[in-house]
Write a protein that holds these residues in place. Structure first.
Motif, PDB file in Angstrom:
ATOM      1  N   GLY A 162       0.803  -1.216   0.000  1.00  0.00           N
ATOM      2  CA  GLY A 162       0.000   0.000   0.000  1.00  0.00           C
ATOM      3  C   GLY A 162       0.837   1.268   0.000  1.00  0.00           C
ATOM      4  N   ARG A 163       1.912   1.290   0.788  1.00  0.00           N
ATOM      5  CA  ARG A 163       2.714   2.513   0.906  1.00  0.00           C
ATOM      6  C   ARG A 163       3.841   2.596  -0.124  1.00  0.00           C
ATOM      7  N   PHE A 164       4.368   1.457  -0.530  1.00  0.00           N
ATOM      8  CA  PHE A 164       5.551   1.478  -1.400  1.00  0.00           C
ATOM      9  C   PHE A 164       5.298   0.837  -2.763  1.00  0.00           C
ATOM     10  N   HIS A 165       4.048   0.449  -3.016  1.00  0.00           N
ATOM     11  CA  HIS A 165       3.643  -0.080  -4.321  1.00  0.00           C
ATOM     12  C   HIS A 165       4.503  -1.269  -4.746  1.00  0.00           C
ATOM     13  N   SER A 215       5.672  -8.631  -1.615  1.00  0.00           N
ATOM     14  CA  SER A 215       5.456  -8.156  -0.241  1.00  0.00           C
ATOM     15  C   SER A 215       5.319  -9.332   0.719  1.00  0.00           C
ATOM     16  N   ASN A 216       4.569 -10.332   0.325  1.00  0.00           N
ATOM     17  CA  ASN A 216       4.424 -11.538   1.149  1.00  0.00           C
ATOM     18  C   ASN A 216       5.750 -12.267   1.311  1.00  0.00           C
ATOM     19  N   SER A 217       6.456 -12.424   0.207  1.00  0.00           N
ATOM     20  CA  SER A 217       7.713 -13.152   0.238  1.00  0.00           C
ATOM     21  C   SER A 217       8.730 -12.488   1.165  1.00  0.00           C
ATOM     22  N   LEU A 218       8.744 -11.157   1.189  1.00  0.00           N
ATOM     23  CA  LEU A 218       9.712 -10.429   2.000  1.00  0.00           C
ATOM     24  C   LEU A 218       9.573 -10.732   3.489  1.00  0.00           C
ATOM     25  N   VAL A 219       8.347 -10.808   3.983  1.00  0.00           N
ATOM     26  CA  VAL A 219       8.154 -10.995   5.432  1.00  0.00           C
ATOM     27  C   VAL A 219       7.921 -12.449   5.819  1.00  0.00           C
ATOM     28  N   LEU A 220       7.767 -13.345   4.849  1.00  0.00           N
ATOM     29  CA  LEU A 220       7.356 -14.725   5.131  1.00  0.00           C
ATOM     30  C   LEU A 220       8.261 -15.451   6.129  1.00  0.00           C
ATOM     31  N   PRO A 221       9.575 -15.589   5.870  1.00  0.00           N
ATOM     32  CA  PRO A 221      10.374 -16.394   6.807  1.00  0.00           C
ATOM     33  C   PRO A 221      10.362 -15.838   8.228  1.00  0.00           C
ATOM     34  N   THR A 222      10.412 -14.519   8.364  1.00  0.00           N
ATOM     35  CA  THR A 222      10.483 -13.920   9.694  1.00  0.00           C
ATOM     36  C   THR A 222       9.175 -14.081  10.452  1.00  0.00           C
ATOM     37  N   VAL A 223       8.039 -13.940   9.767  1.00  0.00           N
ATOM     38  CA  VAL A 223       6.750 -14.162  10.433  1.00  0.00           C
ATOM     39  C   VAL A 223       6.623 -15.625  10.853  1.00  0.00           C
ATOM     40  N   ILE A 278      12.454   0.777   1.274  1.00  0.00           N
ATOM     41  CA  ILE A 278      11.966   1.034   2.636  1.00  0.00           C
ATOM     42  C   ILE A 278      13.145   1.328   3.552  1.00  0.00           C
ATOM     43  N   ARG A 279      12.997   2.368   4.384  1.00  0.00           N
ATOM     44  CA  ARG A 279      14.058   2.786   5.302  1.00  0.00           C
ATOM     45  C   ARG A 279      13.631   2.544   6.746  1.00  0.00           C
ATOM     46  N   GLU A 280      14.598   2.627   7.642  1.00  0.00           N
ATOM     47  CA  GLU A 280      14.305   2.401   9.054  1.00  0.00           C
ATOM     48  C   GLU A 280      13.253   3.384   9.568  1.00  0.00           C
ATOM     49  N   THR A 281      13.267   4.596   9.061  1.00  0.00           N
ATOM     50  CA  THR A 281      12.306   5.606   9.503  1.00  0.00           C
ATOM     51  C   THR A 281      10.868   5.279   9.080  1.00  0.00           C
ATOM     52  N   ASP A 282      10.701   4.306   8.180  1.00  0.00           N
ATOM     53  CA  ASP A 282       9.365   3.915   7.719  1.00  0.00           C
ATOM     54  C   ASP A 282       8.726   2.832   8.588  1.00  0.00           C
TER      55      ASP A 282
END
Length: 385
Positions: A273-276, A282-290, A346-350
């Motif tokens: 939504g924020r970074f298009h 988007s799913n793949s990026l967070v999958l292993p950590t979740v 995406i940056r740390e401030t985001d």
């Protein structure tokens, strides 16, 4: 034996080359329909891959209007404009041809043309009143499973998305034709394939509505997807691998339509939504950590899925679950798609805003096997940065 309810699309055609018989299928299944409204996007239309289906409609004298204005993460304005054109054409059947966005828009057009309810009153669960026009869905990616789900996602603000969830959104017919997916780039094939695996994994471990039928579909989906994704990426024109990916994505869609998704999707939506960023990535990026976050609550179920994703894994349930998670992380590395948030801008401030956005996804977070707090979400994003 538990009580449960399972609902899906009544007719599915799994056939390479089926698009060239689109008109025949419509005449067989919807003999009264003569004015078809086709929903797609400009890229697909200009690529020519839909032409075989359009030619068959012409040959059989079926009238159609082609709407190619769908964009990724479609906003309300696109849905409303398309619905207006469908009404003006006098449409009596809607066909979605494309990825998840085109099929999501097609669902809503079928409803908006079938009754006079306003789109703004449909958001949420079971808010649709009345009927819809007949609906056919034809996916051109092996990922979203939208052809067999009862969910449509709409961008309602600058960065916010809302969902419409209702049984009226289940299509009447889904057609799976691998010839429509052979031109997908490697990155798209990988990300959409992993997206489909997320659907299967989250359906298998969901806190609510998990049932024996969704479990069976989730496992078979994972087997098809994981065993064919490397081949589909390295040999994009391999029709057998592509058809297996489509079938796996569809089965995963059937699973999560009845046993809903959870925190992976909740944390992925703000990234898109924020970074298009495309939904699958988007799913793949967070999958292993979740999944690692969920281990205290879901290790036994992940260990069961390790039989498919890491069949050589041994030891405790937690050890096998970790092997399964590592297999998914290795897949992303192997296919070359981004694995860190920094790689997509995406940056740390985001991260604080992303965590706040994720906490708004209550429909999804409530299904997660482990409760997710704002701090948990922030730490997951930070770990992936």
């Amino acid at each position: 034996m538990q009580n449960f309810r399972f609902q899906t699309v009544p007719l599915i055609i799994n056939e390479t080359g089926a698009l060239a018989r689109l008109g025949e299928f419509i005449q067989q299944e919807f003999p009264a329909c003569r004015r078809l409204f086709i929903v797609s996007d400009a890229g697909l239309v200009s690529s020519g891959i839909l032409q075989a289906g359009l030619d068959n409609l012409d040959q059989l004298g079926l009238l159609y209007q082609l709407y190619a204005g769908v964009v990724p993460d479609p906003p309300e304005a696109v849905v409303l404009l398309a619905a207006q054109q469908a009404r003006e054409f006098g449409s009596d059947l809607v066909i979605g041809m494309g990825g998840g966005s085109a099929m999501d828009v097609a669902k809503l057009i079928a409803v908006l043309c079938g009754n006079d309810q306003a789109l703004s009153t449909m958001y949420g669960i079971n808010q649709i009143r009345g009927k819809r026009l007949p609906l056919v869905q034809i996916p051109t990616t092996a990922g979203t499973g939208s052809e067999v789900t009862n969910i449509s996602i709409v961008t309602t603000g600058e960065t916010t998305k809302m969902g419409v969830v209702a049984p009226q959104l289940f299509a009447d017919l889904a057609i799976l034709d691998a010839s429509l997916t052979t031109g997908l780039p490697v990155a798209t094939t990988a990300a959409t394939g992993i997206d489909a695996m997320v659907h299967a994994i989250e359906a298998y471990t969901t806190r609510h509505k998990k049932n024996p039928v969704s479990d069976m579909l989730a496992r078979q989906a994972l087997k098809l997807l994981f065993n064919h994704i490397d081949r589909a990426c390295s040999h994009g024109t391999d029709l057998a691998a592509r058809q297996a990916m489509l079938l796996g994505a569809m089965m995963a869609g059937q699973a999560f339509a009845n046993a809903p998704c959870a925190a992976v999707h909740a944390l992925a939506y703000p990234i898109g939504g924020r970074f298009h960023v495309p939904h699958g990535l988007s799913n793949s990026l967070v999958l292993p950590t979740v999944l690692r976050f969920n281990l205290p609550a879901a290790a036994e179920q992940y260990a069961e899925l390790a039989e498919i994703l890491a069949p050589d894994a041994t030891g405790s349930a937690e050890a096998r679950a970790n092997a399964m998670i590592n297999a998914l992380a290795d897949l992303a590395l192997r296919t070359g798609i981004p694995t860190r948030l920094r790689q997509v801008g995406i940056r740390e401030t985001d991260l604080e805003q992303l965590a706040s956005d994720a906490m708004q996804q209550t429909r999804l977070l409530g299904n997660n096997p482990r409760e997710v707090s704002w701090q948990d979400a922030y730490e997951i994003y930070a770990a992936v940065l």
